[in-house]
Write a protein that holds these residues in place. Structure first.
Motif, PDB file in Angstrom:
ATOM      1  N   MET A   2       0.851  -1.182   0.000  1.00 41.65           N
ATOM      2  CA  MET A   2       0.000   0.000   0.000  1.00 41.65           C
ATOM      3  C   MET A   2       0.888   1.234   0.000  1.00 41.65           C
ATOM      4  O   MET A   2       1.917   1.293   0.690  1.00 41.65           O
ATOM      5  CB  MET A   2      -0.907  -0.003   1.238  1.00 41.65           C
ATOM      6  CG  MET A   2      -1.786  -1.240   1.331  1.00 41.65           C
ATOM      7  SD  MET A   2      -2.672  -1.395   2.895  1.00 41.65           S
ATOM      8  CE  MET A   2      -3.900  -0.111   2.723  1.00 41.65           C
ATOM      9  N   ALA A   4       2.392   4.722   0.880  1.00 44.09           N
ATOM     10  CA  ALA A   4       2.449   5.505   2.108  1.00 44.09           C
ATOM     11  C   ALA A   4       1.740   6.836   1.900  1.00 44.09           C
ATOM     12  O   ALA A   4       1.756   7.405   0.809  1.00 44.09           O
ATOM     13  CB  ALA A   4       3.900   5.731   2.510  1.00 44.09           C
ATOM     14  N   GLN A   5       1.114   7.336   2.929  1.00 43.13           N
ATOM     15  CA  GLN A   5       0.384   8.588   2.829  1.00 43.13           C
ATOM     16  C   GLN A   5       0.755   9.491   3.983  1.00 43.13           C
ATOM     17  O   GLN A   5       0.863   9.051   5.137  1.00 43.13           O
ATOM     18  CB  GLN A   5      -1.128   8.337   2.836  1.00 43.13           C
ATOM     19  CG  GLN A   5      -1.944   9.612   2.677  1.00 43.13           C
ATOM     20  CD  GLN A   5      -3.428   9.336   2.597  1.00 43.13           C
ATOM     21  OE1 GLN A   5      -3.852   8.191   2.627  1.00 43.13           O
ATOM     22  NE2 GLN A   5      -4.228  10.377   2.487  1.00 43.13           N
ATOM     23  N   ASP A 144     -10.197   2.063   6.038  1.00 49.80           N
ATOM     24  CA  ASP A 144      -9.052   2.801   5.515  1.00 49.80           C
ATOM     25  C   ASP A 144      -9.147   4.285   5.852  1.00 49.80           C
ATOM     26  O   ASP A 144      -8.138   4.933   6.153  1.00 49.80           O
ATOM     27  CB  ASP A 144      -8.898   2.583   4.006  1.00 49.80           C
ATOM     28  CG  ASP A 144     -10.181   2.820   3.236  1.00 49.80           C
ATOM     29  OD1 ASP A 144     -11.260   2.507   3.760  1.00 49.80           O
ATOM     30  OD2 ASP A 144     -10.105   3.312   2.098  1.00 49.80           O
ATOM     31  N   ARG A 148      -7.050   6.665   9.084  1.00 47.06           N
ATOM     32  CA  ARG A 148      -6.460   7.967   8.758  1.00 47.06           C
ATOM     33  C   ARG A 148      -6.949   9.034   9.741  1.00 47.06           C
ATOM     34  O   ARG A 148      -6.176   9.887  10.180  1.00 47.06           O
ATOM     35  CB  ARG A 148      -6.795   8.351   7.321  1.00 47.06           C
ATOM     36  CG  ARG A 148      -6.075   7.497   6.273  1.00 47.06           C
ATOM     37  CD  ARG A 148      -6.447   7.916   4.856  1.00 47.06           C
ATOM     38  NE  ARG A 148      -5.653   7.204   3.860  1.00 47.06           N
ATOM     39  CZ  ARG A 148      -6.025   6.074   3.260  1.00 47.06           C
ATOM     40  NH1 ARG A 148      -7.201   5.529   3.574  1.00 47.06           N
ATOM     41  NH2 ARG A 148      -5.256   5.486   2.372  1.00 47.06           N
ATOM     42  N   THR A 182      -5.978  -2.857   9.821  1.00 47.44           N
ATOM     43  CA  THR A 182      -5.769  -1.843   8.793  1.00 47.44           C
ATOM     44  C   THR A 182      -4.785  -0.794   9.285  1.00 47.44           C
ATOM     45  O   THR A 182      -3.919  -0.330   8.531  1.00 47.44           O
ATOM     46  CB  THR A 182      -7.106  -1.179   8.405  1.00 47.44           C
ATOM     47  OG1 THR A 182      -7.996  -2.174   7.891  1.00 47.44           O
ATOM     48  CG2 THR A 182      -6.912  -0.122   7.337  1.00 47.44           C
ATOM     49  N   TYR A 183      -4.905  -0.426  10.547  1.00 45.71           N
ATOM     50  CA  TYR A 183      -3.964   0.534  11.150  1.00 45.71           C
ATOM     51  C   TYR A 183      -2.544  -0.033  11.090  1.00 45.71           C
ATOM     52  O   TYR A 183      -1.583   0.670  10.724  1.00 45.71           O
ATOM     53  CB  TYR A 183      -4.384   0.792  12.597  1.00 45.71           C
ATOM     54  CG  TYR A 183      -4.041   2.160  13.144  1.00 45.71           C
ATOM     55  CD1 TYR A 183      -2.832   2.791  12.839  1.00 45.71           C
ATOM     56  CD2 TYR A 183      -4.910   2.820  14.002  1.00 45.71           C
ATOM     57  CE1 TYR A 183      -2.517   4.041  13.355  1.00 45.71           C
ATOM     58  CE2 TYR A 183      -4.616   4.072  14.522  1.00 45.71           C
ATOM     59  CZ  TYR A 183      -3.415   4.673  14.205  1.00 45.71           C
ATOM     60  OH  TYR A 183      -3.110   5.916  14.715  1.00 45.71           O
ATOM     61  N   SER A 185      -1.418  -2.047   8.974  1.00 46.23           N
ATOM     62  CA  SER A 185      -1.009  -2.071   7.567  1.00 46.23           C
ATOM     63  C   SER A 185      -0.576  -0.695   7.080  1.00 46.23           C
ATOM     64  O   SER A 185       0.356  -0.571   6.280  1.00 46.23           O
ATOM     65  CB  SER A 185      -2.176  -2.569   6.701  1.00 46.23           C
ATOM     66  OG  SER A 185      -2.506  -3.904   6.992  1.00 46.23           O
ATOM     67  N   GLN A 186      -1.253   0.357   7.543  1.00 43.64           N
ATOM     68  CA  GLN A 186      -1.032   1.691   6.988  1.00 43.64           C
ATOM     69  C   GLN A 186      -0.089   2.562   7.816  1.00 43.64           C
ATOM     70  O   GLN A 186       0.742   3.278   7.268  1.00 43.64           O
ATOM     71  CB  GLN A 186      -2.369   2.421   6.837  1.00 43.64           C
ATOM     72  CG  GLN A 186      -3.279   1.816   5.792  1.00 43.64           C
ATOM     73  CD  GLN A 186      -4.491   2.693   5.497  1.00 43.64           C
ATOM     74  OE1 GLN A 186      -4.648   3.775   6.059  1.00 43.64           O
ATOM     75  NE2 GLN A 186      -5.343   2.236   4.614  1.00 43.64           N
ATOM     76  N   ASP A 411      -2.327  -4.677   4.121  1.00 43.01           N
ATOM     77  CA  ASP A 411      -1.079  -4.866   3.387  1.00 43.01           C
ATOM     78  C   ASP A 411      -0.430  -6.140   3.946  1.00 43.01           C
ATOM     79  O   ASP A 411       0.176  -6.119   5.018  1.00 43.01           O
ATOM     80  CB  ASP A 411      -0.179  -3.652   3.592  1.00 43.01           C
ATOM     81  CG  ASP A 411       1.101  -3.724   2.764  1.00 43.01           C
ATOM     82  OD1 ASP A 411       1.540  -4.846   2.437  1.00 43.01           O
ATOM     83  OD2 ASP A 411       1.671  -2.661   2.453  1.00 43.01           O
TER      84      ASP A 411
END
Length: 481
Positions: A2, A4-5, A144, A148, A182-183, A185-186, A411
């Motif tokens: 995934m 990166a943001q 997702d 964020r 999800t956290y 993963s991101q 991810d």
């Protein structure tokens, strides 16, 4: 992998504190975050949370530095189940005492669209435009986007914290565990540790695979129900017959259909669920027997068991939690799998792809009478016909069911090299998260320690709080030879 943001810190809009019984200092926080963290011009949402610390009066007043340290205890963030539910009051929350006793500041964040965080409701959706505009808006309310928001809040709240305190711990119950993965993963860089209860999401499975597995447990729970309450075989059929013939309305205005009746099987997998369903069926059946109709009291009690009207995200986005990436549409997976099973499972005949009039006639002395099976945590197209809050979302829900360009939630490469400690409670008899898939996920997330039991159900965090939390913290604090 995934992409990166970069997340901007949330903007703190308000902070008010008060003391509640139990020596709790509760600070109510409101933040502003973007609707779309990748497109800041798309508008904003409000995120609400309650920060909880212990209120005490020390014998010797704390110095300024001691007071500063006291109010900068590391955060433990609770992630609620669902999807679609906000948090309870801190004084009623099962995690509050343990979190504070162990030196955390507890943060109860309402996910976007839930609780007091710009909640989703049909009248507001209607102001956005037609079904397509509403569907596009709702696509921003999955895990997702939730993580964020959480990361933006973390950056805001810990901006002036020492580096040792900037990371926070998260605790995910049920769907909250899905959000936690999800956290991981991101934004693993924001996490110190992760606790999961009934939340080892099936990260490698499609919606169709998930429901194929979950129906097996639903059938087992139905069998357990009718073994315990064999007299309800006839009662359930009589209530269903009444609904089929009379088409009554519930006090809230929704149609009381057979599908809605059997939907209370949502409770089958919780502690005390069998008895709750029995009490409900008994009341409905006795109303019909005595009065020839269902009373307001019975109807109102029934309405509260499946909260699709008050928590519409629970219905409209439920299957999307199993769509991990482009090319996957949920496509009413629960309904599709159920229709196939109905061909060989008479108890699910009401889901048949070729509906036929159910034969409700029976004799109480019959030993071969086929029970009607309740469904579980399944959402069907028919639910959008009988719940008032969902009726005008039906076309929107159809668009979301067919949508197949969802972003990835997990991810798997990142999870495989995970360095954040994960402590999970997993339930063999879980009706909502398949135990085999949970084991698969535990192996997929590096560094996961699991307490697995076959003597607790999905809601054990609430029903057996001390046992569950005791086992989780043993996973963290104890040593294995």
């Amino acid at each position: 992998m995934m992409a990166a943001q970069v997340i901007r810190p949330a903007r703190l809009l308000s902070r008010t504190a008060h003391i509640v019984p139990g020596q709790l200092r509760v600070t109510e926080l409101t933040f502003e975050v973007p609707l779309n963290h990748s497109n800041l011009s798309a508008g904003n949402l409000k995120i609400f949370g309650r920060q909880v610390t212990k209120h005490d009066t020390p014998i010797v007043p704390r110095t300024d530095s001691e007071l500063e340290e006291y109010h900068r205890r590391p955060y433990l963030v609770y992630l609620e189940g669902g999807p679609g539910f906000g948090n309870r009051e801190p004084q009623d929350h099962q995690l509050t005492k343990t979190a504070l006793d162990r030196g955390y500041t507890l943060l109860l964040l309402d996910y976007r669209g839930t609780g007091l965080s710009t909640p989703i409701n049909q009248p507001h959706l209607a102001t956005l435009g037609g079904p397509q505009q509403q569907a596009d808006y709702l696509k921003r309310f999955r895990a997702d986007s939730i993580v964020r928001d959480a990361e933006a809040v973390r950056l805001c709240l810990t901006a002036d914290y020492p580096e040792t305190h900037k990371k926070w711990s998260i605790f995910g119950q049920s769907y909250g565990g899905f959000v936690a993965l999800t956290y991981l993963s991101q934004f693993p860089q924001g996490l110190r540790e992760v606790f999961l209860t009934g939340g080892l999401a099936p990260v490698k499975r499609t919606a169709q695979e998930v429901y194929t597995a979950l129906y097996k447990k639903v059938i087992q729970r139905n069998e357990a129900y009718y073994r315990k309450f064999p007299e309800d075989v006839e009662r359930v059929r009589k209530v269903a017959q009444y609904l089929d013939e009379k088409s009554p309305l519930l006090p809230g205005g929704g149609e009381f259909t057979v599908e809605r009746l059997l939907g209370i099987g949502l409770c089958l997998g919780m502690n005390g669920g069998l008895d709750l369903i029995h009490s409900t069926i008994l009341k409905l059946a006795m109303d019909i027997e005595q009065f020839g109709f269902i009373t307001r009291a019975a109807g109102a009690a029934f309405e509260g068991l499946v909260p699709f009207d008050t928590n519409p995200i629970y219905a409209v986005l439920h299957e999307s939690i199993y769509t991990n990436g482009p090319g996957l549409a949920s496509d009413w997976a629960a309904h599709g799998v159920g229709k196939t099973l109905a061909e060989s499972e008479p108890g699910l005949s009401w889901l048949s792809s070729v509906p036929q009039a159910l034969d409700y006639s029976s004799s109480s002395s019959s030993t071969n009478q086929q029970p009607l099976y309740f469904s579980g945590e399944m959402v069907y197209p028919a639910h959008f016909d009988c719940y008032p809050e969902l009726k005008d979302m039906k076309e929107t829900a159809e668009l979301l069911a067919k949508y197949d360009d969802w972003p990835r939630l997990y991810d798997l490469d990142q999870l495989a090299r995970n360095e954040v400690p994960v402590y999970a409670a997993s339930y063999v008899e879980d009706m909502y998260v398949d135990a085999d898939f949970a084991r698969e996920t535990a192996k997929a997330v590096r560094g996961t320690k699991v307490f697995e039991t076959n003597v607790m159900y999905h809601g054990a965090l609430r029903a057996k709080t001390d046992e569950v939390l005791g086992q989780l913290f043993k996973l963290r604090d104890d040593t294995l030879d």
